[in-house]
Write a protein that holds these residues in place. Structure first.
Motif, PDB file in Angstrom:
ATOM      1  N   PHE A 127       1.046  -1.183   0.422  1.00 32.33           N
ATOM      2  CA  PHE A 127       0.001  -0.169  -0.182  1.00 32.33           C
ATOM      3  C   PHE A 127       1.236   1.537   0.109  1.00 32.33           C
ATOM      4  O   PHE A 127       0.510   2.080  -0.771  1.00 32.33           O
ATOM      5  N   LYS A 128       1.811   1.274   0.874  1.00 30.14           N
ATOM      6  CA  LYS A 128       3.165   2.551   1.006  1.00 30.14           C
ATOM      7  C   LYS A 128       3.534   2.886  -0.758  1.00 30.14           C
ATOM      8  O   LYS A 128       3.411   4.467  -0.898  1.00 30.14           O
ATOM      9  N   GLN A 129       3.826   1.789  -1.035  1.00 31.29           N
ATOM     10  CA  GLN A 129       4.448   1.526  -2.785  1.00 31.29           C
ATOM     11  C   GLN A 129       3.930   2.576  -3.798  1.00 31.29           C
ATOM     12  O   GLN A 129       3.725   3.100  -4.369  1.00 31.29           O
ATOM     13  N   ASN A 130       2.394   2.359  -3.297  1.00 32.39           N
ATOM     14  CA  ASN A 130       0.979   2.227  -4.843  1.00 32.39           C
ATOM     15  C   ASN A 130       1.195   4.297  -3.863  1.00 32.39           C
ATOM     16  O   ASN A 130      -0.160   4.159  -4.310  1.00 32.39           O
ATOM     17  N   ASN A 131       0.948   4.396  -2.097  1.00 29.58           N
ATOM     18  CA  ASN A 131       1.240   5.990  -1.719  1.00 29.58           C
ATOM     19  C   ASN A 131      -0.915   5.866  -1.212  1.00 29.58           C
ATOM     20  O   ASN A 131      -1.373   6.313  -2.006  1.00 29.58           O
ATOM     21  N   ILE A 132      -0.723   4.418  -1.167  1.00 30.20           N
ATOM     22  CA  ILE A 132      -2.752   4.561  -0.558  1.00 30.20           C
ATOM     23  C   ILE A 132      -2.977   3.764   0.811  1.00 30.20           C
ATOM     24  O   ILE A 132      -2.139   3.348   1.377  1.00 30.20           O
ATOM     25  N   GLN A 133      -4.109   4.642   1.145  1.00 28.96           N
ATOM     26  CA  GLN A 133      -4.545   4.274   2.365  1.00 28.96           C
ATOM     27  C   GLN A 133      -5.326   2.364   2.251  1.00 28.96           C
ATOM     28  O   GLN A 133      -4.930   2.180   3.540  1.00 28.96           O
ATOM     29  N   LYS A 134      -5.894   1.996   1.083  1.00 21.26           N
ATOM     30  CA  LYS A 134      -7.218   1.386   1.204  1.00 21.26           C
ATOM     31  C   LYS A 134      -6.943   1.071  -0.102  1.00 21.26           C
ATOM     32  O   LYS A 134      -7.407   2.159  -0.781  1.00 21.26           O
ATOM     33  N   ILE A 135      -7.817  -0.024  -0.522  1.00 20.09           N
ATOM     34  CA  ILE A 135      -8.869  -0.046  -1.744  1.00 20.09           C
ATOM     35  C   ILE A 135     -10.061  -0.441  -1.549  1.00 20.09           C
ATOM     36  O   ILE A 135     -10.320  -0.905  -0.471  1.00 20.09           O
ATOM     37  N   GLU A 136     -10.674  -0.387  -2.723  1.00 24.57           N
ATOM     38  CA  GLU A 136     -12.411  -0.988  -2.277  1.00 24.57           C
ATOM     39  C   GLU A 136     -12.542  -1.560  -3.336  1.00 24.57           C
ATOM     40  O   GLU A 136     -12.655  -1.246  -4.807  1.00 24.57           O
ATOM     41  N   ALA A 137     -14.239  -2.417  -3.520  1.00 27.42           N
ATOM     42  CA  ALA A 137     -14.391  -2.631  -4.711  1.00 27.42           C
ATOM     43  C   ALA A 137     -15.807  -3.010  -4.140  1.00 27.42           C
ATOM     44  O   ALA A 137     -16.267  -3.342  -2.749  1.00 27.42           O
ATOM     45  N   THR A 138     -17.056  -2.757  -4.867  1.00 25.01           N
ATOM     46  CA  THR A 138     -18.594  -2.575  -5.204  1.00 25.01           C
ATOM     47  C   THR A 138     -18.466  -3.582  -6.049  1.00 25.01           C
ATOM     48  O   THR A 138     -18.407  -3.839  -7.541  1.00 25.01           O
ATOM     49  N   GLN A 139     -19.351  -4.713  -5.821  1.00 22.27           N
ATOM     50  CA  GLN A 139     -19.373  -6.159  -6.671  1.00 22.27           C
ATOM     51  C   GLN A 139     -21.356  -6.772  -6.858  1.00 22.27           C
ATOM     52  O   GLN A 139     -21.551  -6.592  -5.696  1.00 22.27           O
ATOM     53  N   GLU A 140     -21.810  -6.648  -7.106  1.00 24.60           N
ATOM     54  CA  GLU A 140     -23.210  -7.185  -6.988  1.00 24.60           C
ATOM     55  C   GLU A 140     -23.479  -8.540  -7.648  1.00 24.60           C
ATOM     56  O   GLU A 140     -22.341  -9.549  -8.610  1.00 24.60           O
ATOM     57  N   SER A 141     -23.705  -9.837  -6.847  1.00 22.29           N
ATOM     58  CA  SER A 141     -24.546 -11.127  -7.379  1.00 22.29           C
ATOM     59  C   SER A 141     -25.783 -11.169  -7.556  1.00 22.29           C
ATOM     60  O   SER A 141     -26.762 -11.162  -6.718  1.00 22.29           O
ATOM     61  N   LYS A 142     -25.647 -11.971  -9.012  1.00 15.08           N
ATOM     62  CA  LYS A 142     -26.878 -12.943  -9.198  1.00 15.08           C
ATOM     63  C   LYS A 142     -27.504 -13.857  -9.678  1.00 15.08           C
ATOM     64  O   LYS A 142     -26.405 -14.273  -9.978  1.00 15.08           O
ATOM     65  N   PRO A 143     -28.345 -14.370  -9.082  1.00 16.29           N
ATOM     66  CA  PRO A 143     -28.252 -15.654  -9.664  1.00 16.29           C
ATOM     67  C   PRO A 143     -28.417 -16.044 -10.809  1.00 16.29           C
ATOM     68  O   PRO A 143     -27.974 -15.378 -11.804  1.00 16.29           O
ATOM     69  N   SER A 144     -28.586 -17.230 -11.044  1.00 15.63           N
ATOM     70  CA  SER A 144     -27.282 -17.657 -12.600  1.00 15.63           C
ATOM     71  C   SER A 144     -28.729 -18.399 -13.229  1.00 15.63           C
ATOM     72  O   SER A 144     -30.186 -18.732 -12.343  1.00 15.63           O
ATOM     73  N   GLU A 145     -28.279 -18.807 -14.245  1.00 18.41           N
ATOM     74  CA  GLU A 145     -29.464 -19.372 -15.260  1.00 18.41           C
ATOM     75  C   GLU A 145     -29.591 -20.796 -14.448  1.00 18.41           C
ATOM     76  O   GLU A 145     -29.869 -21.673 -15.364  1.00 18.41           O
ATOM     77  N   ASN A 146     -28.296 -21.429 -14.022  1.00 11.07           N
ATOM     78  CA  ASN A 146     -29.176 -23.076 -13.189  1.00 11.07           C
ATOM     79  C   ASN A 146     -30.454 -23.328 -12.932  1.00 11.07           C
ATOM     80  O   ASN A 146     -31.086 -24.501 -13.077  1.00 11.07           O
ATOM     81  N   GLY A 147     -30.911 -21.835 -12.336  1.00  7.97           N
ATOM     82  CA  GLY A 147     -32.383 -22.154 -11.903  1.00  7.97           C
ATOM     83  C   GLY A 147     -33.448 -22.577 -13.779  1.00  7.97           C
ATOM     84  O   GLY A 147     -34.374 -23.091 -12.945  1.00  7.97           O
ATOM     85  N   LYS A 148     -33.382 -22.597 -14.402  1.00  4.92           N
ATOM     86  CA  LYS A 148     -34.221 -22.947 -15.363  1.00  4.92           C
ATOM     87  C   LYS A 148     -34.031 -24.280 -15.680  1.00  4.92           C
ATOM     88  O   LYS A 148     -34.376 -24.874 -17.058  1.00  4.92           O
ATOM     89  N   LYS A 149     -32.540 -25.169 -15.106  1.00  3.98           N
ATOM     90  CA  LYS A 149     -31.963 -26.479 -15.928  1.00  3.98           C
ATOM     91  C   LYS A 149     -32.606 -27.195 -14.470  1.00  3.98           C
ATOM     92  O   LYS A 149     -32.134 -28.718 -14.616  1.00  3.98           O
ATOM     93  N   TYR A 150     -32.118 -26.425 -13.200  1.00  2.00           N
ATOM     94  CA  TYR A 150     -32.547 -27.379 -11.938  1.00  2.00           C
ATOM     95  C   TYR A 150     -33.182 -27.074 -10.822  1.00  2.00           C
ATOM     96  O   TYR A 150     -33.866 -25.900 -10.848  1.00  2.00           O
ATOM     97  N   SER A 151     -34.263 -27.790 -10.265  1.00  2.00           N
ATOM     98  CA  SER A 151     -34.863 -27.294  -8.898  1.00  2.00           C
ATOM     99  C   SER A 151     -33.837 -28.236  -8.444  1.00  2.00           C
ATOM    100  O   SER A 151     -33.423 -28.406  -7.761  1.00  2.00           O
ATOM    101  N   MET A 152     -33.643 -26.907  -7.354  1.00  4.02           N
ATOM    102  CA  MET A 152     -32.906 -26.935  -6.361  1.00  4.02           C
ATOM    103  C   MET A 152     -33.584 -26.122  -4.669  1.00  4.02           C
ATOM    104  O   MET A 152     -34.288 -24.836  -4.380  1.00  4.02           O
TER     105      MET A 152
END
Length: 751
Positions: free
Chosen positions: A582-607
């Protein structure tokens, strides 16, 4: 299947990350927020079950010390959203209009909120409410389920959509039952049951500006509540902030917005100061939903070898006269067993009661009582062991959807449950086993619930000291959501749990759905996993720029954190101090925002997740007393990411099942359309003395077709199947079949 999953460290039991806050009293619940210039609201409820309000005399209340306002349909301000349908969250599959508080002078049920008294203290508001005098034009009400069952109707959703879960359903021949070699026909009744969590429903509403609202509320979905009240008041969604950091228990009544919430918001708008409303325990019985009274009839036919020939399952559920609330009571019948002929019919009975709402294991817990009791009755009629009967009708694929299961490990549950409960001691002939003067019985029941997954977004921040902080709008009603998410993050990154924080319960955080329907871990967990992997990708890029090709070819699964360092699996020399990077890149933190959605498997399998509950009971032949001596709960719920809190979930579900089987019954005096069981003195829930040793077993095999974490949810299956397991055990002990819950001593006298 992602085999890399199995290389990650196993999930270990972890103490609740918010446990210390809760036991020290530092956790703040919705009724505990103290805002400057706070006012207090107390609701006045109708004393009739049907009719119109002729007059409201509020003069004495208005003159009472400290009273700021008495608000009713006579003087309420205009609520923009009342002109449109569907102003409540999640917009459940109902017909009609959710109750609009103070909208007009009509009364639909007893204790319907008809006014709110606002004062400078709670005591002054309570006194003011006692002074409000109301006169009515009373009409004949209908609250008696049995007397009105003939008036049940097809649900509006079923009329609109023939594929609705509430629509009439036929598979195979509709008359196959008539020619089956062995037949049973029985009716089952589940009474109205109330949620009654420890924390009362409460809200503090604060208009910070004419178009900017903040509410501290007991809800199971901050984003859906935000949408509801933004729509109700015609303001931008971002102008409504919903805070529900801690929720003191909920079983579904926080999935819907209720009149007391709208009343508090209206009051805060009219008196121009924050208003707090906390329901009384009695109001919890009349204003925030319940498990609806339900009648069911099952016709079941089978051959001598135990193969099912047909199941006909009919159900009538209670609803209000202004809104249709529906449940998937009959879904388990359609898909649990390999019967070639299945017919289901679902009807609704409108009565002068408030609208029901989902209650833990909604629909399926009700339907399972009838189905699993009938399976036990049929096994007895044939002379088969109930488990062998179920195995004879085991389904390798979903017969309703005609699709393979994503995973199903119920055979393992059967074997483990039999061993742990001592099934070898069970006799086919009821009343054959005694322990002193007590009759001993063994029973079991199965359950299933959809592995529901919705979209969710998580924001993650990692600082140079290796502290990981995450944010998500999801709520936690008690199962330990933050603990589970910390464990997913720790498993994904290798960061020690004590360096991870998961913030939740605010509509200002990234989007998530409701905490309900066993959907939290398998919706939010993948978003946590995705956000952590996105952080790791950033670290890989940073490390490759400073440290050469080892990190340049790495993937997120290749790196882990340990003691402030990031390192590559299989290469002990490829490691970097996080702080240095982090010091080499002159930053204090990194962040990420991610969304997760259901896959297409719900059309092929009963869950689906699956459960199996075993019960051993003692029944006293002279008094009819039933003691549950042991319960074994077996769950096929995919990956168990938080073993300690998951076990508590199962124990809680089994405890609720004991209440369903033996104690819970909301009794109404039909002369007045009013509940007489309106507190814990008369409405009985299980206490410590009622709850035996509960042994919990998890298959703990991931379902990576359902979601990347492999979890399938277990909040609902924890209770589905418990009540019939106890009822079946009582029959095995006594030879007496009780089909109308709860099983109270009077129903067993004269054994």
């Amino acid at each position: 299947m992602n085999e890399a999953f199995f290389d990650k460290k196993e999930y270990k039991p972890l103490d609740r990350v918010d446990g210390r806050l809760k036991v020290t009293g530092a956790a703040k619940y919705s009724a505990e927020y103290a805002l400057p210039n706070m006012a207090y609201g107390v609701l006045v409820g109708s004393r009739i079950a049907k009719g119109t309000i002729k007059s409201i005399d509020s003069k004495a209340a208005e003159r009472a010390p400290g009273v700021l306002a008495v608000i009713s349909h006579l003087n309420v301000i205009k609520i923009p959203g009342y002109a449109a349908r569907g102003v409540h969250p999640s917009e459940p599959p109902t017909g009609g209009q959710p109750l609009r508080v103070f909208y007009d002078n009509k009364v639909y049920s007893n204790d319907q909120p008809i006014a709110i008294v606002v004062a400078t203290s709670l005591e002054k508001a309570q006194y003011g409410a006692s002074l409000v005098k109301v006169q009515y034009d009373q009409q004949e009400h209908q609250t008696d389920f049995e007397a009105n069952a003939k008036n049940a109707v097809i649900a509006a959703a079923a009329k609109k959509n023939p594929k609705s879960p509430t629509a009439d359903y036929d598979r195979g021949q509709t008359d196959a039952f008539e020619t089956a070699p062995f037949r049973i026909e029985a009716e089952y009744v589940l009474p109205t049951e109330m949620h009654n969590p420890m924390e009362l429903q409460a809200i503090t509403a604060h208009w910070e500006a004419d178009d900017r609202l903040t509410i501290y509320d007991k809800v199971q979905g901050t984003k859906t509540t935000q949408k509801t009240f933004a729509k109700e008041w015609d303001v931008p969604e971002q102008n409504v902030k919903v805070i529900a950091t801690f929720v003191g228990g909920a079983f579904g009544n926080g999935l819907h917005s209720w009149p007391h919430e709208s009343a508090a918001i209206i009051a805060a708008k009219q008196v121009k100061r924050p208003v707090k409303v906390v329901l009384t325990r009695e109001q919890m019985f009349t204003m925030v939903g319940y498990r609806p009274r339900t009648w069911q009839k099952i016709q079941m036919g089978a051959a001598k070898d135990g193969k099912l020939v047909a199941i006909n399952h009919h159900s009538i559920g209670q609803t209000s006269t202004y809104e249709e609330f529906t449940e998937t009571t009959l879904m388990q019948t359609r898909m649990m067993y390999a019967s070639p002929n299945v017919s289901t019919r679902y009807r609704l009975l409108p009565l002068n009661v408030a609208t029901p709402i989902w209650m833990r294991g909604p629909g399926e817990a009700t339907g399972a009582f009838a189905l699993e009791s009938a399976m036990d009755e049929m096994a007895h009629a044939i002379g088969m062991d109930p488990i062998e009967f179920r195995l004879a009708n085991y389904t390798e694929t979903d017969p309703d959807k005609n699709m393979p299961w994503s995973t199903k490990y119920m055979r393992e549950c059967y074997e483990e449950g039999k061993k742990r409960i001592g099934w070898e001691n069970r006799k086919l002939k009821p009343g054959s086993v005694r322990d002193g003067e007590w009759l001993v019985g063994y029973g079991m029941g199965t359950g299933t619930f959809g592995a529901n997954r919705g979209p969710a977004t998580v924001k993650a921040e990692l600082d140079l000291e290796g502290n990981l902080v995450m944010h998500c709008a999801i709520t936690d009603i008690g199962p330990g959501t933050a603990t589970a998410m910390v464990q997913v993050a720790s498993n994904t990154t290798g960061i020690a749990p004590e360096k991870i924080t998961f913030h939740l319960g605010s509509s200002e955080f990234p989007n998530a759905g409701l905490q309900g329907g066993s959907s939290t871990v398998n919706s939010v967990g993948p978003a946590v996993q995705a956000a952590c992997n996105a952080l790791k990708e950033q670290l890989i890029t940073m490390a490759a720029a400073k440290s050469g090709p080892d990190f340049g070819a790495a993937k997120p699964d290749d790196i882990m954190f340990e003691k402030g360092e990031i390192q590559l699996s299989g290469k002990s020399s490829a490691k970097l101090k996080l702080s240095d990077l982090f010091k080499q890149n002159n930053i204090q933190k990194i962040e990420a925002t991610q969304e997760s959605k259901p896959s297409e498997n719900g059309k092929k399998y009963s869950m689906n997740a699956f459960s199996m509950h075993f019960a051993m009971v003692h029944v006293h032949p002279f008094t009819g007393q039933v003691r549950v001596k042991k319960i074994v709960c077996c769950a096929d719920a995919g990956t168990i990411v938080s073993p300690k809190t998951a076990e508590s979930q199962m124990i809680g579900g089994a405890t609720g099942g004991i209440g369903m089987a033996l104690t819970e019954d909301a009794v109404m005096d039909h002369r007045f359309g009013r509940y007489v069981t309106k507190d814990f003195g008369d409405y009985h829930v299980p206490v410590h003395a009622d709850v035996p040793d509960i042994d919990v077993y998890f298959v703990n095999k991931p379902d990576l077709l359902a979601d990347p974490v492999g979890s399938k949810g277990l909040g609902e299956i924890a209770i589905i199947g418990v009540a019939p397991a106890i009822a079946n055990a009582v029959f095995n002990a006594t030879g007496k079949r009780v089909r109308h819950l709860p099983i109270t001593p009077d129903k067993l006298l004269g054994l």
